[in-house]
Design an enzyme around this catalytic site. Structure first.
Site, PDB file in Angstrom:
ATOM      1  N   LEU A  37      48.578   9.438  19.808  1.00 37.76           N
ATOM      2  CA  LEU A  37      48.931  10.830  20.078  1.00 37.76           C
ATOM      3  C   LEU A  37      47.717  11.516  20.690  1.00 37.76           C
ATOM      4  CD1 LEU A  37      50.924  12.086  16.945  1.00 37.76           C
ATOM      5  CD2 LEU A  37      51.776  12.009  19.290  1.00 37.76           C
ATOM      6  N   ASP A  38      47.945  12.340  21.721  1.00 37.90           N
ATOM      7  CA  ASP A  38      46.847  13.109  22.316  1.00 37.90           C
ATOM      8  C   ASP A  38      46.230  14.038  21.279  1.00 37.90           C
ATOM      9  OD1 ASP A  38      47.147  12.025  24.877  1.00 37.90           O
ATOM     10  OD2 ASP A  38      48.735  13.448  25.373  1.00 37.90           O
ATOM     11  N   PRO A  39      44.953  14.382  21.439  1.00 37.57           N
ATOM     12  CA  PRO A  39      44.311  15.266  20.452  1.00 37.57           C
ATOM     13  C   PRO A  39      45.039  16.590  20.233  1.00 37.57           C
ATOM     14  CG  PRO A  39      42.653  14.249  21.836  1.00 37.57           C
ATOM     15  CD  PRO A  39      43.982  13.868  22.424  1.00 37.57           C
ATOM     16  N   ALA A  41      48.182  17.109  20.409  1.00 42.21           N
ATOM     17  CA  ALA A  41      49.516  16.878  19.852  1.00 42.21           C
ATOM     18  C   ALA A  41      49.463  16.727  18.336  1.00 42.21           C
ATOM     19  CB  ALA A  41      50.136  15.637  20.484  1.00 42.21           C
TER      20      ALA A  41
END
Length: 266
Positions: A37-39, A41
């Protein structure tokens, strides 16, 4: 210790940060995860402990569900709030055209995909031009839930490997303001509990067909030897179990045999 934690990742930390945090709290046991997961998100991250790290490939490919809030009438160099924002005032129509089915998309340059052995985002942050190859993904649900002014909420169900940032970018002048992963296959963020380890056998039984072996076959499978059997309902993989739990994941071979390829006993 062999199992999976359903972790609700907060915004502002990386998936690697979460894995490191879990590893420290569980005596440095081998730890991994099944899907970054992107930071910025939030949402469901499957954290793998012990022998569950061997099952990563069977969890990585599960379909995903997301809820996202899009900012309309503006663009971002990264497709999210961390990039350079340009106000355009050009707002996508309401309702927008929301493609489903097999979709060709180009992942964002600020992504973790490796180009010639290096993460694309590392090249992009140095100012290098990054040409991202197109890919085919499957979107089974893309629904606008609400719209208020210059923001809108969407629900998306998609195959593994789909970039939600790219889906929102394709709407026109828009980027992901918020992104939350709500489900991975049969696992839901509503069931997340950082203190609970779901046993490996319970996890795999929810994503693979299973076959219970007699003691002699279980002994052979535990040593990697083929055993007689068929995959219930067909398929490419089967979970072999006995009264003690998971033994291995196996694939079919000629002659009605199942060959263990990923073992959990040794």
């Amino acid at each position: 210790m062999d199992g999976v934690i359903l972790y609700d990742k907060p915004a502002g930390v990386t998936s690697h940060d979460v894995v490191a945090r879990v590893r420290r709290s569980h005596d440095r046991i081998r730890t991994g995860h099944a899907g970054t997961l992107d930071p910025f998100a939030t949402g469901l991250l499957l954290v793998l402990l012990g022998r569950a790290t061997r099952a990563q490939q069977f969890l990585m490919g599960l379909p995903k569900s997301y809820e996202t809030v899009a900012r309309l009438g503006a663009t971002s160099t990264t497709g999210d709030p961390e990039g350079e924002i340009t106000e355009t005032g050009r707002v996508p129509p309401d309702p927008p055209a929301l493609p489903t089915g097999v979709v060709r998309q180009r992942p964002p340059a600020y992504s973790a995909i490796k180009i010639d052995g290096e993460r694309a985002y590392a090249r992009a942050r140095r100012g290098e031009a990054v040409e991202m190859p197109e890919r085919e993904v499957t979107v089974t649900r893309f629904e606008q839930l609400w719209r208020r002014g210059d923001t809108a909420g969407f629900a998306i169900d998609c195959s593994s490997g789909t970039y939600v940032r790219s889906l929102i970018l394709e709407l026109g002048d828009a980027y992901c303001l918020e992104l939350r992963r709500t489900a991975i296959g049969p696992f839901h963020v509503a069931d997340a509990d950082p203190e609970r380890i779901v046993p490996l056998g319970d996890v795999l039984a929810r994503v693979l067909p299973s076959l219970h072996l007699d003691p002699e076959s279980a002994r052979r499978a535990g040593h990697g030897a083929p055993v007689p059997g068929e995959i219930p309902g067909g398929g490419e993989h089967v979970l072999l179990t006995d009264d003690q739990g998971p033994i291995a994941v196996a694939v079919p071979r000629d002659g009605g045999l199942l060959k263990p390829t990923v073992g959990f006993r040794a």
